[in-house]
Enzyme design. Structure first.
Site, PDB file in Angstrom:
ATOM      1  N   ASP A  40      -4.834  -7.737  -4.597  1.00 54.26           N
ATOM      2  CA  ASP A  40      -4.930  -9.427  -3.659  1.00 54.26           C
ATOM      3  C   ASP A  40      -5.172 -10.364  -4.185  1.00 54.26           C
ATOM      4  O   ASP A  40      -4.695 -11.421  -4.140  1.00 54.26           O
ATOM      5  CB  ASP A  40      -6.065  -8.749  -2.228  1.00 54.26           C
ATOM      6  CG  ASP A  40      -5.739  -8.101  -1.911  1.00 54.26           C
ATOM      7  OD1 ASP A  40      -4.462  -8.464  -0.491  1.00 54.26           O
ATOM      8  OD2 ASP A  40      -6.206  -7.096  -1.366  1.00 54.26           O
ATOM      9  N   CYS A  81      -9.665  -3.394 -11.274  1.00 53.18           N
ATOM     10  CA  CYS A  81      -9.641  -1.928 -10.139  1.00 53.18           C
ATOM     11  C   CYS A  81      -8.078  -2.352  -9.935  1.00 53.18           C
ATOM     12  O   CYS A  81      -7.444  -0.581  -9.021  1.00 53.18           O
ATOM     13  CB  CYS A  81      -9.958  -1.633  -9.708  1.00 53.18           C
ATOM     14  SG  CYS A  81     -10.127  -2.209  -7.801  1.00 53.18           S
ATOM     15  N   GLU A 128     -10.974 -10.717  -4.508  1.00 54.89           N
ATOM     16  CA  GLU A 128      -9.564 -10.022  -4.466  1.00 54.89           C
ATOM     17  C   GLU A 128      -8.754 -11.677  -3.972  1.00 54.89           C
ATOM     18  O   GLU A 128      -8.092 -11.641  -3.325  1.00 54.89           O
ATOM     19  CB  GLU A 128      -9.231  -9.126  -3.983  1.00 54.89           C
ATOM     20  CG  GLU A 128     -10.456  -8.613  -3.208  1.00 54.89           C
ATOM     21  CD  GLU A 128      -9.692  -7.686  -2.324  1.00 54.89           C
ATOM     22  OE1 GLU A 128      -9.060  -7.116  -2.795  1.00 54.89           O
ATOM     23  OE2 GLU A 128     -10.772  -7.116  -1.311  1.00 54.89           O
ATOM     24  N   HIS A 149       0.431  -1.009  -0.064  1.00 57.53           N
ATOM     25  CA  HIS A 149      -0.169   0.230  -0.098  1.00 57.53           C
ATOM     26  C   HIS A 149       0.901   1.200  -0.053  1.00 57.53           C
ATOM     27  O   HIS A 149       0.389   2.597  -0.212  1.00 57.53           O
ATOM     28  CB  HIS A 149      -1.236  -0.603   0.928  1.00 57.53           C
ATOM     29  CG  HIS A 149      -1.966  -0.810   0.988  1.00 57.53           C
ATOM     30  ND1 HIS A 149      -2.173  -2.450   1.414  1.00 57.53           N
ATOM     31  CD2 HIS A 149      -3.347  -0.544  -0.053  1.00 57.53           C
ATOM     32  CE1 HIS A 149      -3.310  -3.065   0.357  1.00 57.53           C
ATOM     33  NE2 HIS A 149      -3.733  -1.847   0.274  1.00 57.53           N
TER      34      HIS A 149
HETATM   35  C1  PEP Z   1      -6.384  -4.981  -4.955  1.00 55.20           C
HETATM   36  O1  PEP Z   1      -6.267  -5.948  -3.896  1.00 55.20           O
HETATM   37  O2  PEP Z   1      -6.883  -5.626  -5.815  1.00 55.20           O
HETATM   38  C2  PEP Z   1      -7.463  -3.966  -4.856  1.00 55.20           C
HETATM   39  C3  PEP Z   1      -7.030  -2.669  -5.423  1.00 55.20           C
HETATM   40  O3  PEP Z   1      -7.617  -3.149  -3.351  1.00 55.20           O
HETATM   41  P1  PEP Z   1      -5.866  -2.668  -2.668  1.00 55.20           P
HETATM   42  O4  PEP Z   1      -4.907  -2.307  -3.562  1.00 55.20           O
HETATM   43  O5  PEP Z   1      -6.191  -1.323  -1.977  1.00 55.20           O
HETATM   44  O6  PEP Z   1      -5.863  -4.208  -1.323  1.00 55.20           O
HETATM   45 MG    MG Z   2      -7.661  -5.652  -1.896  1.00 53.26          MG
END
Ligand code: PEP
Ligand code: MG
Length: 589
Positions: free
Chosen positions: A461, A508, A437, A195
């Site tokens: 994920d 996404c 995910e 993140h």
């Molecule tokens: C993902 O897991 O692809 C996602 C978009 O969520 P994050 O990156 O916030 O875990």
């Molecule tokens: Mg995620």
């Protein structure tokens, strides 16, 4: 003081080339920052040392008194030993002398002195003395933590644009950085989709993570070049290297402005199919960047960042204000809000009295919300109230079973009822979806499709859970890949199921912002992608260079491959064919 140019290789996670002076953020457990103190600041440095020692003495005295009252005098004796050491002139005087004579910073003087003492105890060779050595190192960490607690302060009071070098940064530290002062980041730990990396990309600070011990090679004030495209970090560059990178920097800015021209063109393939490009955001003000880069709206609003950058649990009003402002800034364009994705590397571990052993497989995301109902309900109230002000969809993260979805929906319905009873306005037809995910959600897409309006595939994920590779661990970063046939198989399954069931489906994860995947994702049937806003122009450029037929043919071909390498090579070759320009050296791979 180290000297001579050095180059370190890491994982490039946020593009751009920057050069500037380093600020090294320490970590008492892993690395002691080293800097040379100016002659006229030596007294100040000694005063820093004395303040830290005094603060550690005060903490220990409190601990000793508390232990004596609660457990007894014998148990409290250990603190007597610690306190004695911290006031022992034969230990402290050399620390002060070292600062003055060698011009080292207080951290180095402390660490060296304690290490020497611990070595002396160990050399005595008995079990009792080696325990004493451990006590000394414990004390060392205590004093260092006092000195390094100032790091956040140093970050907040930077007076010149600097490059942050750290062992690891939390997403909240990164999100809180002043972009005018922090121009680049390099860390020892991390992966492309941790993140911290996602935030660095969002705020457009060139960043390289997963570097082998970059902290140990850089001293405060060293000149550093960060190349966020290739993952190279040059420490103490010579004049020639600096000049070469300045030319590269110039090229990058020309390339960026060329891309900006694409931003406002239509996102449509050569044969006329529209692909919706939305932005991933963490804060309302990023809507501006979505529009500036030619995005159609917001496809993923990571609401947990309000928690990460706040010193208290955000209230319903604070959350409502943020969501309403996002919706208003979007002026009728779509917005998909994700309920809190706390846990794992975000927020809860830092505050937990007992951190989880396996936090990415632990109490995170929807699981955390279901176990903290008041927190979840507060957020749902804020979301629903905001839905009265413009088009909004809501989705739950990391759903892994249908029961979890049902539980979340029950709470959601309760909140709707409460608002209706209170006469508060909200959109009663707000679409509810899930992020896909986890492999279980992908495999059970059929069952989920009966109960939701839309899917949003979160590959960040999905990759880590399918391949059993921690997305933030640089040691296994080479195994983490969106081009894995297993992951692609799951994406294909979800897209197909969604289409058959009449459920909307978008994607996404970070692969949506990586040009080599664009044609494949379209070929797999996706027509909506949500990505970091700064990548929208590049992805639009690829879309405008290809046809649906070509993308579908590519997806079919790639679907028969069994190795990630084969997939990557093919994707790279195809992209090179349709858009050689995007290979100018700035395509994330
Ligand atoms: C993902 O897991 O692809 C996602 C978009 O969520 P994050 O990156 O916030 O875990
Ligand atoms: Mg995620």
């Amino acid at each position: 003081m180290r000297s001579g140019m050095q180059s370190v290789k890491g994982i490039p996670v946020s593009p751009g080339i920057v050069m500037g002076r380093a600020i090294v953020l320490g970590n008492a457990e892993t690395h002691v920052p080293r800097r040379i103190i100016e002659s006229d600041s030596l007294d100040l440095e000694v005063a820093r040392l004395d303040t830290a020692l005094q603060a550690a003495v005060e903490d220990l005295a409190i601990l000793r008194d508390r232990t004596e009252a609660q457990i007894g005098r014998d148990a409290a004796k250990i603190f007597g030993f610690h306190l004695g050491l911290l006031q022992d002139p034969t230990l402290l005087a050399p620390m002060r002398t070292r600062i003055i004579t060698d011009r080292v910073n207080a951290e180095v003087a402390v660490a060296d002195a304690f290490q020497r003492l611990a070595d002396q105890f160990r050399a005595l060779g008995s079990e009792m003395f080696s325990q004493k050595a451990n006590d000394v190192l414990d004390l060392d960490r205590r004093v260092l933590a006092k000195l390094m607690g100032e790091d956040e302060n140093r970050l907040a009071t930077l007076t010149e644009p600097s490059i942050v070098i750290a062992h690891e940064l939390t997403p909240s530290q990164t999100a809180g950085m002043d972009r005018t002062m922090v121009i680049g980041i390099a860390t020892d730990l991390g992966g492309r989709t941790s993140h911290t990396s996602i935030v660095a990309r969002a705020i457009e600070i060139p960043c390289v993570v997963g570097c082998s011990r970059v902290m140990g090679r850089v001293a405060d004030g060293d000149m550093v070049i960060i190349d966020g495209d290739t993952g190279v970090i040059i420490v103490r560059p010579d004049a020639r290297t600096l000049a070469e990178y300045r030319i590269q920097q110039e090229r990058f800015s020309v390339y960026r402005s060329m891309l900006r021209n694409t931003a406002q063109l239509e996102s449509v393939t050569k044969d006329g199919t529209r692909i919706q490009l939305l932005g991933n955001i963490e804060f309302p003000h990023e809507v501006e960047s979505v529009f500036a880069n030619g995005g159609d709206g917001v496809g993923l609003y990571r609401t947990e960042f309000l928690y990460l950058t706040s010193d208290h649990e955000p209230t319903e009003e604070e959350q409502f204000a943020a969501y309403k402002s996002t919706i208003e800034l979007l002026k009728g364009r779509p917005c998909t809000i994700r309920t809190l994705d706390l846990g794992a590397d975000k927020y809860t571990q830092q505050r937990a009295s007992e951190p989880e052993r396996n936090p990415f497989l632990g109490l995170r995301s929807i699981r955390y919300c279901l176990q903290h109902k008041p927190l979840f309900k507060t957020q749902l109230r804020a979301i629903l109230r905001a839905s009265a002000f413009g088009p909004l969809k809501v989705m739950f993260p990391l759903v892994s079973t249908v029961m979890e979805l049902r539980q979340a929906r029950l709470i959601f319905n309760d909140v709707c009822e409460e608002l209706s009873e209170e006469g508060v306005r909200y959109d009663p037809n707000i679409p509810v979806g899930i992020m896909v995910e986890t492999p279980s959600a992908a495999l059970m897409a059929n069952a989920f499709a009966k109960e939701v309006s839309f899917f949003s595939i979160g590959t960040n994920d999905l990759i880590q859970y399918t391949l059993a590779v921690d997305r933030g661990n640089e040691r296994v970063a080479h195994l983490y890949s969106g081009a894995s046939p297993a992951v692609l198989y799951l994406v294909k399954t979800v897209v197909r199921t969604a289409r058959r069931s009449g459920v909307e489906c978008s994607l996404c994860g970070e692969v949506a912002g990586e040009a080599i995947y664009t044609m494949l994702l379209i070929g797999l049937g996706l027509r909506t992608l949500s990505l970091v806003p700064s990548q929208i122009p590049l992805i639009k450029r690829v879309i405008r260079s290809t046809t649906i037929e070509h993308c579908e043919e590519l997806a079919r071909r790639v679907g028969s491959f069994d190795s990630e390498r084969q997939v990557l090579n093919t994707l790279r070759d195809e992209l090179r064919k349709v858009d050689p320009g995007s290979f100018a050296g700035w395509v994330a791979e």
